[in-house]
Scaffold this motif. Structure first.
Motif, PDB file in Angstrom:
ATOM      1  N   GLU A  32      59.781   7.160  21.033  1.00 21.37           N
ATOM      2  CA  GLU A  32      61.221   7.889  21.784  1.00 21.37           C
ATOM      3  C   GLU A  32      61.774   9.084  22.122  1.00 21.37           C
ATOM      4  O   GLU A  32      61.782   9.208  22.990  1.00 21.37           O
ATOM      5  N   LEU A  33      61.977   9.494  21.436  1.00 21.84           N
ATOM      6  CA  LEU A  33      61.628  11.229  21.389  1.00 21.84           C
ATOM      7  C   LEU A  33      60.742  12.127  22.156  1.00 21.84           C
ATOM      8  O   LEU A  33      60.740  12.699  23.347  1.00 21.84           O
ATOM      9  N   GLU A  34      59.286  11.900  22.665  1.00 26.12           N
ATOM     10  CA  GLU A  34      58.473  11.791  22.979  1.00 26.12           C
ATOM     11  C   GLU A  34      58.533  12.001  24.462  1.00 26.12           C
ATOM     12  O   GLU A  34      58.852  12.100  25.637  1.00 26.12           O
ATOM     13  N   LEU A  35      58.981  10.406  24.392  1.00 21.68           N
ATOM     14  CA  LEU A  35      59.250  10.143  26.063  1.00 21.68           C
ATOM     15  C   LEU A  35      60.745  10.335  26.676  1.00 21.68           C
ATOM     16  O   LEU A  35      60.771  10.469  27.335  1.00 21.68           O
ATOM     17  N   MET A  36      61.555  10.639  25.691  1.00 21.38           N
ATOM     18  CA  MET A  36      62.915  11.606  26.082  1.00 21.38           C
ATOM     19  C   MET A  36      62.125  12.890  26.779  1.00 21.38           C
ATOM     20  O   MET A  36      63.047  13.649  27.971  1.00 21.38           O
ATOM     21  N   ALA A  37      61.938  13.178  25.797  1.00 23.31           N
ATOM     22  CA  ALA A  37      61.597  14.694  26.043  1.00 23.31           C
ATOM     23  C   ALA A  37      60.709  14.377  27.782  1.00 23.31           C
ATOM     24  O   ALA A  37      60.693  15.725  28.254  1.00 23.31           O
ATOM     25  N   ARG A  38      59.772  13.476  28.166  1.00 21.61           N
ATOM     26  CA  ARG A  38      59.192  14.190  29.111  1.00 21.61           C
ATOM     27  C   ARG A  38      59.907  13.695  30.364  1.00 21.61           C
ATOM     28  O   ARG A  38      60.022  14.095  31.348  1.00 21.61           O
ATOM     29  N   ALA A  39      60.652  12.430  29.880  1.00 20.38           N
ATOM     30  CA  ALA A  39      62.030  12.591  30.684  1.00 20.38           C
ATOM     31  C   ALA A  39      62.395  13.497  31.253  1.00 20.38           C
ATOM     32  O   ALA A  39      63.496  13.806  32.502  1.00 20.38           O
ATOM     33  N   VAL A  40      62.997  14.425  29.358  1.00 21.59           N
ATOM     34  CA  VAL A  40      64.258  15.898  30.245  1.00 21.59           C
ATOM     35  C   VAL A  40      62.870  16.474  31.614  1.00 21.59           C
ATOM     36  O   VAL A  40      63.065  17.419  32.381  1.00 21.59           O
ATOM     37  N   GLU A  41      61.657  16.821  31.334  1.00 22.50           N
ATOM     38  CA  GLU A  41      60.661  17.557  32.105  1.00 22.50           C
ATOM     39  C   GLU A  41      60.600  16.645  33.544  1.00 22.50           C
ATOM     40  O   GLU A  41      60.797  18.184  34.282  1.00 22.50           O
ATOM     41  N   ASP A  42      60.795  15.786  33.456  1.00 23.27           N
ATOM     42  CA  ASP A  42      60.589  15.605  34.906  1.00 23.27           C
ATOM     43  C   ASP A  42      62.135  15.749  35.845  1.00 23.27           C
ATOM     44  O   ASP A  42      62.146  16.109  36.851  1.00 23.27           O
ATOM     45  N   ALA A  43      62.898  15.948  34.418  1.00 23.85           N
ATOM     46  CA  ALA A  43      64.217  16.023  35.801  1.00 23.85           C
ATOM     47  C   ALA A  43      64.223  17.359  36.177  1.00 23.85           C
ATOM     48  O   ALA A  43      65.444  18.107  36.716  1.00 23.85           O
ATOM     49  N   ALA A  44      63.909  17.727  34.550  1.00 29.78           N
ATOM     50  CA  ALA A  44      64.110  19.897  35.077  1.00 29.78           C
ATOM     51  C   ALA A  44      63.248  20.439  36.113  1.00 29.78           C
ATOM     52  O   ALA A  44      62.849  21.801  36.626  1.00 29.78           O
ATOM     53  N   GLU A  45      62.077  19.095  36.419  1.00 30.58           N
ATOM     54  CA  GLU A  45      61.319  20.329  36.873  1.00 30.58           C
ATOM     55  C   GLU A  45      61.571  20.907  39.146  1.00 30.58           C
ATOM     56  O   GLU A  45      62.412  20.225  39.500  1.00 30.58           O
ATOM     57  N   GLY A  46      60.837  22.020  38.592  1.00 31.41           N
ATOM     58  CA  GLY A  46      61.818  22.952  40.173  1.00 31.41           C
ATOM     59  C   GLY A  46      62.783  23.456  40.067  1.00 31.41           C
ATOM     60  O   GLY A  46      63.715  24.376  41.033  1.00 31.41           O
ATOM     61  N   LEU A  47      63.426  23.308  38.497  1.00 34.40           N
ATOM     62  CA  LEU A  47      64.837  23.806  38.292  1.00 34.40           C
ATOM     63  C   LEU A  47      65.255  25.013  38.372  1.00 34.40           C
ATOM     64  O   LEU A  47      65.890  25.494  37.433  1.00 34.40           O
TER      65      LEU A  47
END
Length: 481
Positions: A32-47
């Motif tokens: 779950e921690l790595e999945l959260m990190a992937r979601a953060v990366e997805d949210a932060a893309e292009g920012l």
């Protein structure tokens, strides 16, 4: 209001990310921690550098036992000065988003990350295969632990077969059906039709838990793994928590969005959020099929509820959706869907993270045009919340409304014995077989209790006949006809 005129302190959602997996091989995939990190990366893309400006990380607790997952994420992304908050079960998921927006609007923070996730299916596969998982662990104590102020269940509910969520929501269904003048059979058909529509949305998206539309007859006459749980519910009526899903939301002030050069095409505005945190256990509610809290939330949100083009009602069980439809004035929604994901039974219901998933989906829809509504539930519709999202800011700025107030509550007496009438009921199953009939009863002078029976004739009758309003006798927690 033109975007160029947006007040500097206006909160804006600039990044919404999701992550998921469905691995059958025991030990495969990530936790779950790595999945959260992937979601953060997805949210932060292009920012650009906005992620590194995060000052507060809020995480809702899941089925895992990590101490401070917010700190683990902060270290992973080098957010060295970020404050971390862990919200315990019983805190509305919307509350985390609302606090982020309120802190930004008040100038207490510029950039906030809200993230959560589960890898429950991966753990299930490993447990079945006897494989030990070696995943990162988030030790430590958060800067802030956010806990609910009261218990969700009454002691008599726990002691008398009514602690399981499916049973509580099934009891609500009996009250909802009776209030609408539906026979138990017609009530079950209405529930099945509602849930078929949710499964259609999940199937159309192509990533649902079932992978296809669930037919009404499968919900009315279950077979195989889709076993009865509590009449009128089968397994497929219920939130499917064994999923691997995570979501992350990056919110910031309009000034920060400008400073980091965030494309205006990514700005989604929270306009108003409302929540009710007064906790009344099911047994004590005057009307088991209604929610004064959701009625108050709807009033606080205003006309935007009915005007929203994109809607996702919290969908742990059909009764939750039906209660919201009534209280929010959405029973006649002219063919428009009540979910953007397919709901927690068909798109997956990560235990304490679904509202983040829904908000991420609504944000994408709002960017394509039209306002959005996301609701949130804690417990057995024990707490209620909703938020409206738009492509432009609200006149007067973002509003966070706490509508909590004293709610009507019935007297409860676990030791009550004597005549009573049934106000809500279900038959609970064990391995597909009817095991115990459970009823919430009310005495002639308005005292509530929970009573049960294992008598074969009661089990058979309560599944098919109308019991709401029926006179019974209660003695030491036993239901007697």
């Amino acid at each position: 209001m033109a975007l160029g005129m947006v007040d500097a302190r206006t909160p804006v959602l600039v990044g919404a990310g999701v992550a998921g997996q469905r691995v059958e091989e025991a030990g495969a995939g990530v936790g779950e921690l790595e999945l959260m990190a992937r979601a953060v990366e997805d949210a932060a893309e292009g920012l650009g550098g906005l992620l590194q400006a995060v000052q507060h990380v809020l995480v809702p607790r899941g089925t895992w036992r990590h101490g401070d997952p917010g700190r683990w994420l902060a270290r992973r992304f080098k957010l060295l000065d970020a404050h971390t908050t862990l919200a315990e079960l019983g805190v509305l998921q919307q509350s985390l988003i609302t606090r982020a927006c309120a802190d930004i609007a008040a100038g207490r923070a510029d950039v906030v990350l809200v993230a959560g996730g589960e890898a429950a299916y991966r753990r299930l596969r490993a447990r079945i295969a006897g494989v030990e998982l070696v995943d990162p662990v988030a030790d430590g104590v958060p800067d802030t632990v956010w806990a609910p102020g009261a218990d969700i269940l009454a002691r008599v509910e726990i002691d008398r077969h009514l602690a399981v969520p499916a049973r509580q929501y099934a009891v609500m269904e009996s009250a909802i059906g009776a209030a609408r003048g539906l026979s138990p059979a017609d009530n079950a058909r209405e529930i099945a039709a509602l849930w078929k529509g949710f499964s259609q949305v999940a199937a159309d998206r192509g990533d649902g838990v079932r992978g296809r539309v669930v037919r009404k007859r499968e919900l009315l006459s279950p077979d195989g793994r889709n076993a009865w749980l509590a009449s009128p519910y089968t397994k497929w009526h219920c939130s499917q928590m064994n999923v691997d899903q995570a979501a992350a939301l990056l919110l910031c002030s309009a000034e920060a969005a400008r400073r980091f050069g965030v494309d205006r095409g990514r700005w989604v505005f929270p306009t108003v959020a409302a929540e009710a945190n007064t906790m009344v256990p099911l047994v004590a509610r005057p009307d088991l099929g209604r929610s004064p809290g959701f009625a108050a939330v709807g009033a606080a949100l205003g006309d935007g509820v009915r005007d929203a083009v994109h809607v996702d009602l919290y969908s742990c069980f059909p009764a939750a959706v039906r209660v919201q439809q009534h209280e929010l004035g959405l029973r006649e929604r002219a063919g428009r869907a009540l979910t953007v994901t397919g709901g927690m039974a068909f798109a997956g219901g990560p235990l304490n993270n679904y509202a983040l998933q829904a908000t991420a989906e609504i944000a994408d829809d709002v960017l394509a045009g039209g306002d959005g509504l996301v609701t949130s539930v804690s417990g057995m519709v024990t707490k209620q919340a909703g938020a409206l999202w738009a492509g432009s800011p609200a006149r007067g700025g973002f509003r966070a409304v706490d509508v909590s107030a004293e709610l009507p509550s019935m007297a409860v007496d676990a030791d009550y014995a004597g005549p009573a009438r049934v106000v809500g009921h279900t038959v609970a199953f064990d391995q597909g077989r009817a095991a115990v009939a459970v009823a919430i009863t009310e005495s002639p002078d308005g005292v509530r209790t929970v009573a049960s029976s294992t008598e074969a004739d009661v089990l058979a009758s309560m599944r098919h006949d109308e019991w709401i309003g029926r006179g019974v006798t209660v003695a030491e927690g036993t239901l007697r006809v």
